[in-house]
Design an enzyme around this catalytic site. Structure first.
Site, PDB file in Angstrom:
ATOM      1  N   ARG A  88      13.836 -19.847  -5.647  1.00 38.18           N
ATOM      2  CA  ARG A  88      14.771 -19.111  -5.868  1.00 38.18           C
ATOM      3  C   ARG A  88      16.314 -19.355  -5.804  1.00 38.18           C
ATOM      4  NH1 ARG A  88      15.048 -14.549  -3.332  1.00 38.18           N
ATOM      5  NH2 ARG A  88      12.704 -14.119  -3.379  1.00 38.18           N
ATOM      6  N   TYR A 142      32.015  -8.669 -26.564  1.00 36.37           N
ATOM      7  CA  TYR A 142      30.669  -8.916 -27.122  1.00 36.37           C
ATOM      8  C   TYR A 142      29.923  -7.695 -27.079  1.00 36.37           C
ATOM      9  CZ  TYR A 142      26.068 -11.391 -27.022  1.00 36.37           C
ATOM     10  OH  TYR A 142      24.725 -11.886 -27.318  1.00 36.37           O
ATOM     11  N   ASP A 214      35.206 -13.571 -20.099  1.00 32.91           N
ATOM     12  CA  ASP A 214      34.056 -14.200 -21.027  1.00 32.91           C
ATOM     13  C   ASP A 214      34.755 -15.384 -21.683  1.00 32.91           C
ATOM     14  OD1 ASP A 214      32.322 -14.961 -22.778  1.00 32.91           O
ATOM     15  OD2 ASP A 214      31.253 -13.173 -23.051  1.00 32.91           O
ATOM     16  N   LYS A 239      25.524 -21.226 -25.516  1.00 26.51           N
ATOM     17  CA  LYS A 239      26.219 -21.743 -26.738  1.00 26.51           C
ATOM     18  C   LYS A 239      26.873 -22.914 -26.603  1.00 26.51           C
ATOM     19  CE  LYS A 239      25.550 -17.313 -27.637  1.00 26.51           C
ATOM     20  NZ  LYS A 239      26.512 -16.391 -27.359  1.00 26.51           N
TER      21      LYS A 239
END
Ligand SMILES: *Cc1c(COP(=O)(O)O)cnc(C)c1O
Length: 418
Positions: A88, A142, A214, A239
């Site tokens: 992890r 967003y 962002d 993206k």
């Protein structure tokens, strides 16, 4: 031999070390960093081996085996981010991508990876906010970011106030004693207003408020947000970083002030990205500069052509003088990305659907930033509260891919004919 960043032999502390720690190479351009960063010798070769591979491979792991109990105990107390500890905590595949993203911004201290852009956004917010705090959120944010504020943040007692993306220095008037963070997204990914990042950062710094952005549309290549003073930058790597529409991934990069809290919160929430997805992100990152340039240039060419079409009422593209905040774009950005919207002259839903359905080279689907072009109907009005978006008709958002722009324009012209 002896020159590549992955070489383990040679003088050991000379070229190799320098390349291993990209921050020492402060004058390298971002394009050069994209090719060099994250390729430490210990991630690309084996100790004592004469050669090394170019790309850090996929290191999959859950259990890490220790030589003995003493080594296990030592790893526990060391808490070294680049030491194998447990799956992890990551493996060299993810560390390599995180380091490469960090090195895109000289002011950055470190980067954490996430299984999606949304996980990156919410963990970044939770690393800063606590119950009783107030958050100032850009009104063009967003959708899922906004939903997180309305849902989870509200439930834990964090109040969100939305502000007009064009507010600039006026943000100061909205700050209260309780304001802990200001969240920016510039340009907005549906409506493309450009924010005055330096003015908002200045107002925040004067009040010891943390700023987050962002930066998915521009990436650090087109908007070096940390250079403008932003504390935390978030990328939906899904993206442009992945760039090929085949993996979900997010990243959060913080400066020295915000890095310890970010790392603690991300680890505490069990956030991580799979090594396979991190590898796809690193694969995409190497070509980010050329893809962005090509998609940005094609996008602008198509946007300018669309402005001349009678079927189009308005083109929302920050590199066009008609876009709100264009002068800020010209001042702060290094070029356009390939995502923008148009408003059709015919305001009916039916006409919009007919136009999109008639396109043959554009996929219809969510997300963007991949090499292939997309067209999507978007309706930002219902996502607004502080600044109206009412007098506008239906929008179509385009992701311009790597196709020849002449073919894309011919396809659009044909679809307008319907
Ligand atoms: C897509 C997107 C996100 C979320 O990324 P996912 O990887 O889809 O979770 C966040 N911000 C912006 C601006 C986006 O376009």
């Amino acid at each position: 031999m002896g020159r590549g960043p992955g070489n383990t032999q040679g003088n050991g502390t000379g070229m190799t070390r320098k390349n291993d720690d990209g921050r020492k190479n402060g004058n390298l351009s971002p394009a050069t960093r994209l090719a060099q960063a994250g390729r430490r010798s210990e991630w690309t070769g084996m100790p004592g081996d004469r050669g090394s591979i170019v790309n850090p491979p996929v290191w999959r792991a859950s259990t890490i085996l220790y030589e003995d109990v003493a080594h296990l105990r030592a790893a526990e107390t060391q808490n070294d981010p680049h030491q194998l500890y447990y799956g992890r905590r990551g493996t060299p595949t993810g560390w390599s991508l995180a380091e490469a993203i960090t090195q895109l911004e000289p002011e950055a201290e470190g980067t954490m990876l996430f299984p999606s852009g949304v996980a990156a956004v919410v963990t970044a917010l939770l690393s800063v906010l606590k119950p009783g705090d107030e958050l100032l959120m850009v009104d063009s944010a967003y959708g899922p970011t906004r939903a997180f504020c309305e849902g989870f943040l509200k439930e834990i007692g964090v109040a969100t106030r939305y502000y007009d993306p064009l507010i600039g220095a006026g943000i100061a008037a909205l700050c209260s004693e309780k304001t802990r963070a200001i969240f920016l997204e510039s340009p907005g990914s549906l409506t493309f207003e450009v924010q005055d990042v330096p003015a908002i950062v200045a107002a925040a710094k004067a009040r010891d408020i943390v700023t987050l952005i962002d930066n998915t549309w521009a990436t650090p290549l087109l908007l070096p947000a940390m250079g403008l003073g932003v504390d935390i930058t978030i990328l939906a790597c899904t993206k442009y970083i992945v760039g090929h529409s085949d993996a979900m991934l997010g990243s959060v990069t913080a400066n020295a002030r915000c890095w310890p809290a970010l790392r603690r919160r991300a680890l505490g929430l069990g956030q991580m990205a799979s090594p396979d997805d991190a590898w796809l992100g690193a694969r995409g990152l190497r070509t980010l500069d050329v893809r962005l340039k090509r998609q940005g240039e094609s996008g602008l060419q198509i946007a300018q052509w669309l402005e001349t079409r009678p079927e189009v009422r308005r083109v929302l593209h920050p590199a066009l003088p008609s876009c709100p905040g264009h002068e800020l774009f010209a001042r702060d950005f290094r070029g356009p990305a390939g995502l923008f919207s148009i408003e059709l002259a015919d305001p009916s839903d039916k006409a919009r659907a007919a136009f999109i359905d008639a396109l043959t080279l554009f996929g219809i689907g969510y997300s963007w930033g991949g090499y292939e072009s997309l067209a999507l109907p978007v309706d930002p009005a219902r996502l607004r509260s502080a600044s109206a978006w009412q007098d506008h008709g239906p929008l179509v958002r385009f992701n311009i891919g790597l196709e020849d722009p002449a073919d894309l324009m011919a396809d659009m012209a044909r679809a307008f004919g319907r």
